[in-house]
Design a protein around this motif. Structure first.
Motif, PDB file in Angstrom:
ATOM      1  N   ARG A 134      35.452  38.785  37.918  1.00  0.00           N
ATOM      2  CA  ARG A 134      35.091  37.787  36.907  1.00  0.00           C
ATOM      3  C   ARG A 134      36.151  37.758  35.814  1.00  0.00           C
ATOM      4  NH1 ARG A 134      32.629  40.642  32.548  1.00  0.00           N
ATOM      5  NH2 ARG A 134      32.148  42.789  33.149  1.00  0.00           N
ATOM      6  N   ILE A 135      36.253  36.627  35.174  1.00  0.00           N
ATOM      7  CA  ILE A 135      37.166  36.449  34.043  1.00  0.00           C
ATOM      8  C   ILE A 135      36.571  37.142  32.823  1.00  0.00           C
ATOM      9  CG2 ILE A 135      38.141  34.724  32.434  1.00  0.00           C
ATOM     10  CD1 ILE A 135      39.455  34.525  35.111  1.00  0.00           C
ATOM     11  N   THR A 136      37.398  37.912  32.097  1.00  0.00           N
ATOM     12  CA  THR A 136      36.928  38.544  30.859  1.00  0.00           C
ATOM     13  C   THR A 136      37.664  38.041  29.618  1.00  0.00           C
ATOM     14  OG1 THR A 136      38.429  40.415  31.173  1.00  0.00           O
ATOM     15  CG2 THR A 136      36.173  40.640  32.024  1.00  0.00           C
ATOM     16  N   HIS A 137      38.832  37.422  29.822  1.00  0.00           N
ATOM     17  CA  HIS A 137      39.582  36.872  28.675  1.00  0.00           C
ATOM     18  C   HIS A 137      40.541  35.810  29.182  1.00  0.00           C
ATOM     19  CE1 HIS A 137      41.795  36.647  24.912  1.00  0.00           C
ATOM     20  NE2 HIS A 137      42.899  36.739  25.625  1.00  0.00           N
ATOM     21  N   VAL A 138      40.672  34.748  28.409  1.00  0.00           N
ATOM     22  CA  VAL A 138      41.633  33.691  28.724  1.00  0.00           C
ATOM     23  C   VAL A 138      42.473  33.418  27.488  1.00  0.00           C
ATOM     24  CG1 VAL A 138      41.938  31.285  29.420  1.00  0.00           C
ATOM     25  CG2 VAL A 138      40.097  32.643  30.424  1.00  0.00           C
ATOM     26  N   GLY A 139      43.793  33.481  27.655  1.00  0.00           N
ATOM     27  CA  GLY A 139      44.721  33.145  26.581  1.00  0.00           C
ATOM     28  C   GLY A 139      45.416  31.830  26.901  1.00  0.00           C
ATOM     29  N   HIS A 140      46.555  31.577  26.253  1.00  0.00           N
ATOM     30  CA  HIS A 140      47.294  30.332  26.494  1.00  0.00           C
ATOM     31  C   HIS A 140      48.097  30.388  27.792  1.00  0.00           C
ATOM     32  CE1 HIS A 140      46.256  28.441  22.733  1.00  0.00           C
ATOM     33  NE2 HIS A 140      46.517  29.585  22.116  1.00  0.00           N
ATOM     34  N   THR A 141      48.639  31.564  28.113  1.00  0.00           N
ATOM     35  CA  THR A 141      49.476  31.672  29.314  1.00  0.00           C
ATOM     36  C   THR A 141      49.050  32.806  30.234  1.00  0.00           C
ATOM     37  OG1 THR A 141      51.049  33.108  28.173  1.00  0.00           O
ATOM     38  CG2 THR A 141      51.487  30.723  28.112  1.00  0.00           C
ATOM     39  N   SER A 142      47.957  33.447  29.913  1.00  0.00           N
ATOM     40  CA  SER A 142      47.506  34.558  30.748  1.00  0.00           C
ATOM     41  C   SER A 142      45.991  34.674  30.694  1.00  0.00           C
ATOM     42  CB  SER A 142      48.148  35.866  30.301  1.00  0.00           C
ATOM     43  OG  SER A 142      47.737  36.183  28.984  1.00  0.00           O
ATOM     44  N   MET A 143      45.457  35.472  31.590  1.00  0.00           N
ATOM     45  CA  MET A 143      44.021  35.735  31.588  1.00  0.00           C
ATOM     46  C   MET A 143      43.802  37.142  32.105  1.00  0.00           C
ATOM     47  SD  MET A 143      42.776  33.409  34.798  1.00  0.00           S
ATOM     48  CE  MET A 143      43.842  32.044  34.402  1.00  0.00           C
TER      49      MET A 143
ATOM     50  N   ASP B  60      31.908  30.351  36.310  1.00  0.00           N
ATOM     51  CA  ASP B  60      32.379  29.296  37.213  1.00  0.00           C
ATOM     52  C   ASP B  60      33.453  29.813  38.178  1.00  0.00           C
ATOM     53  OD1 ASP B  60      30.730  27.459  35.940  1.00  0.00           O
ATOM     54  OD2 ASP B  60      32.314  26.787  34.572  1.00  0.00           O
ATOM     55  N   SER B  61      34.160  30.859  37.784  1.00  0.00           N
ATOM     56  CA  SER B  61      35.260  31.384  38.583  1.00  0.00           C
ATOM     57  C   SER B  61      34.926  32.706  39.259  1.00  0.00           C
ATOM     58  CB  SER B  61      36.491  31.589  37.694  1.00  0.00           C
ATOM     59  OG  SER B  61      36.821  30.385  37.038  1.00  0.00           O
ATOM     60  N   ALA B  62      33.775  33.274  38.966  1.00  0.00           N
ATOM     61  CA  ALA B  62      33.399  34.577  39.526  1.00  0.00           C
ATOM     62  C   ALA B  62      33.363  34.515  41.049  1.00  0.00           C
ATOM     63  CB  ALA B  62      32.045  35.004  38.980  1.00  0.00           C
ATOM     64  N   SER B  63      33.669  35.647  41.663  1.00  0.00           N
ATOM     65  CA  SER B  63      33.693  35.695  43.119  1.00  0.00           C
ATOM     66  C   SER B  63      33.328  37.095  43.591  1.00  0.00           C
ATOM     67  CB  SER B  63      35.093  35.316  43.622  1.00  0.00           C
ATOM     68  OG  SER B  63      35.085  35.146  45.018  1.00  0.00           O
ATOM     69  N   GLU B  64      32.880  37.161  44.843  1.00  0.00           N
ATOM     70  CA  GLU B  64      32.494  38.441  45.437  1.00  0.00           C
ATOM     71  C   GLU B  64      33.089  38.532  46.832  1.00  0.00           C
ATOM     72  OE1 GLU B  64      28.412  40.299  44.926  1.00  0.00           O
ATOM     73  OE2 GLU B  64      28.289  39.600  47.000  1.00  0.00           O
ATOM     74  N   GLU B  65      33.487  39.737  47.193  1.00  0.00           N
ATOM     75  CA  GLU B  65      34.062  39.979  48.511  1.00  0.00           C
ATOM     76  C   GLU B  65      33.394  41.218  49.106  1.00  0.00           C
ATOM     77  OE1 GLU B  65      38.363  41.437  50.275  1.00  0.00           O
ATOM     78  OE2 GLU B  65      38.310  40.356  48.383  1.00  0.00           O
ATOM     79  N   ILE B  66      33.123  41.171  50.384  1.00  0.00           N
ATOM     80  CA  ILE B  66      32.518  42.297  51.090  1.00  0.00           C
ATOM     81  C   ILE B  66      33.509  42.784  52.143  1.00  0.00           C
ATOM     82  CG2 ILE B  66      30.530  43.082  52.443  1.00  0.00           C
ATOM     83  CD1 ILE B  66      29.695  41.877  49.751  1.00  0.00           C
ATOM     84  N   GLN B  67      33.726  44.090  52.200  1.00  0.00           N
ATOM     85  CA  GLN B  67      34.605  44.684  53.203  1.00  0.00           C
ATOM     86  C   GLN B  67      33.879  45.842  53.881  1.00  0.00           C
ATOM     87  OE1 GLN B  67      37.644  43.801  54.168  1.00  0.00           O
ATOM     88  NE2 GLN B  67      38.083  42.286  52.611  1.00  0.00           N
ATOM     89  N   ILE B  68      34.071  45.980  55.167  1.00  0.00           N
ATOM     90  CA  ILE B  68      33.608  47.157  55.889  1.00  0.00           C
ATOM     91  C   ILE B  68      34.838  48.031  56.120  1.00  0.00           C
ATOM     92  CG2 ILE B  68      32.655  48.054  58.038  1.00  0.00           C
ATOM     93  CD1 ILE B  68      31.002  45.508  58.244  1.00  0.00           C
ATOM     94  N   VAL B  69      34.728  49.298  55.754  1.00  0.00           N
ATOM     95  CA  VAL B  69      35.843  50.216  55.933  1.00  0.00           C
ATOM     96  C   VAL B  69      36.009  50.500  57.427  1.00  0.00           C
ATOM     97  CG1 VAL B  69      36.781  52.484  55.378  1.00  0.00           C
ATOM     98  CG2 VAL B  69      35.429  51.246  53.665  1.00  0.00           C
TER      99      VAL B  69
ATOM    100  N   VAL C 285      42.040  35.362  43.492  1.00  0.00           N
ATOM    101  CA  VAL C 285      41.117  34.258  43.798  1.00  0.00           C
ATOM    102  C   VAL C 285      40.394  33.821  42.533  1.00  0.00           C
ATOM    103  CG1 VAL C 285      38.981  33.665  45.010  1.00  0.00           C
ATOM    104  CG2 VAL C 285      40.815  34.852  46.227  1.00  0.00           C
ATOM    105  N   VAL C 286      39.888  34.785  41.772  1.00  0.00           N
ATOM    106  CA  VAL C 286      39.164  34.471  40.538  1.00  0.00           C
ATOM    107  C   VAL C 286      40.077  33.730  39.561  1.00  0.00           C
ATOM    108  CG1 VAL C 286      38.041  35.473  38.508  1.00  0.00           C
ATOM    109  CG2 VAL C 286      37.525  36.372  40.781  1.00  0.00           C
ATOM    110  N   ALA C 287      41.279  34.249  39.351  1.00  0.00           N
ATOM    111  CA  ALA C 287      42.222  33.628  38.411  1.00  0.00           C
ATOM    112  C   ALA C 287      42.643  32.240  38.872  1.00  0.00           C
ATOM    113  CB  ALA C 287      43.446  34.526  38.232  1.00  0.00           C
ATOM    114  N   ARG C 288      42.883  32.103  40.165  1.00  0.00           N
ATOM    115  CA  ARG C 288      43.295  30.799  40.710  1.00  0.00           C
ATOM    116  C   ARG C 288      42.191  29.766  40.548  1.00  0.00           C
ATOM    117  NH1 ARG C 288      45.923  29.990  46.702  1.00  0.00           N
ATOM    118  NH2 ARG C 288      45.849  27.730  46.697  1.00  0.00           N
ATOM    119  N   ARG C 289      40.953  30.171  40.805  1.00  0.00           N
ATOM    120  CA  ARG C 289      39.828  29.250  40.612  1.00  0.00           C
ATOM    121  C   ARG C 289      39.721  28.816  39.154  1.00  0.00           C
ATOM    122  NH1 ARG C 289      34.801  31.871  44.076  1.00  0.00           N
ATOM    123  NH2 ARG C 289      35.392  30.956  46.067  1.00  0.00           N
ATOM    124  N   HIS C 290      39.993  29.748  38.262  1.00  0.00           N
ATOM    125  CA  HIS C 290      39.863  29.425  36.839  1.00  0.00           C
ATOM    126  C   HIS C 290      41.012  28.547  36.341  1.00  0.00           C
ATOM    127  CE1 HIS C 290      37.527  30.226  33.241  1.00  0.00           C
ATOM    128  NE2 HIS C 290      38.658  30.164  32.583  1.00  0.00           N
ATOM    129  N   ALA C 291      42.223  28.830  36.815  1.00  0.00           N
ATOM    130  CA  ALA C 291      43.412  28.121  36.332  1.00  0.00           C
ATOM    131  C   ALA C 291      43.699  26.834  37.087  1.00  0.00           C
ATOM    132  CB  ALA C 291      44.631  29.035  36.434  1.00  0.00           C
TER     133      ALA C 291
END
Length: 107
Positions: A81-90, A11-20, A46-52
């Motif tokens: 992508r999120i790989t772990h979520v705790g009580h006060t951190s992810m 639900d929180s995963a995101s992708e970004e594309i950049q051209i060097v 962005v991923v963490a903010r979407r999740h939290a």
């Protein structure tokens, strides 16, 4: 207070594309590592903010390896992508790929 609904990592995963671009290069005409680290940190935020559902801050980057040089006009794909979520951190994982003109992504 509204009760938060549980979220799945996708639900929180995101992708970004950049051209060097030329302004992203170091003295060896390769992508400056600090620029890549900044792109990674932004996407992870962005991923963490979407999740939290609130503002977040980076506390630690525990592993960053530069495996292949990127040059001007290369396409860099970042997937977070999120790989772990705790009580006060992810924990957020960001993988980076180089995308060729054929659309094939290589780590």
């Amino acid at each position: 207070m509204n009760e938060l609904k549980p979220k799945r990592p996708e639900d929180s995963a995101s992708e970004e594309i950049q051209i060097v671009l030329s302004q992203h290069l170091n003295g060896y005409d390769r992508l400056f590592g600090g620029q890549l680290a900044a792109w990674i940190d932004i996407l992870a935020g962005v991923v963490a903010r979407r999740h939290a559902n609130c503002n977040v801050t980076t506390a630690c980057i525990d592993n960053l390896r530069f495996r292949k040089a990127a040059h001007v006009n290369d396409i860099v794909v970042l997937r977070g992508r999120i790989t772990h979520v705790g009580h006060t951190s992810m924990e957020v994982r960001v993988d980076t790929y180089m995308e060729g003109y054929d659309g094939v992504r290589k780590p």
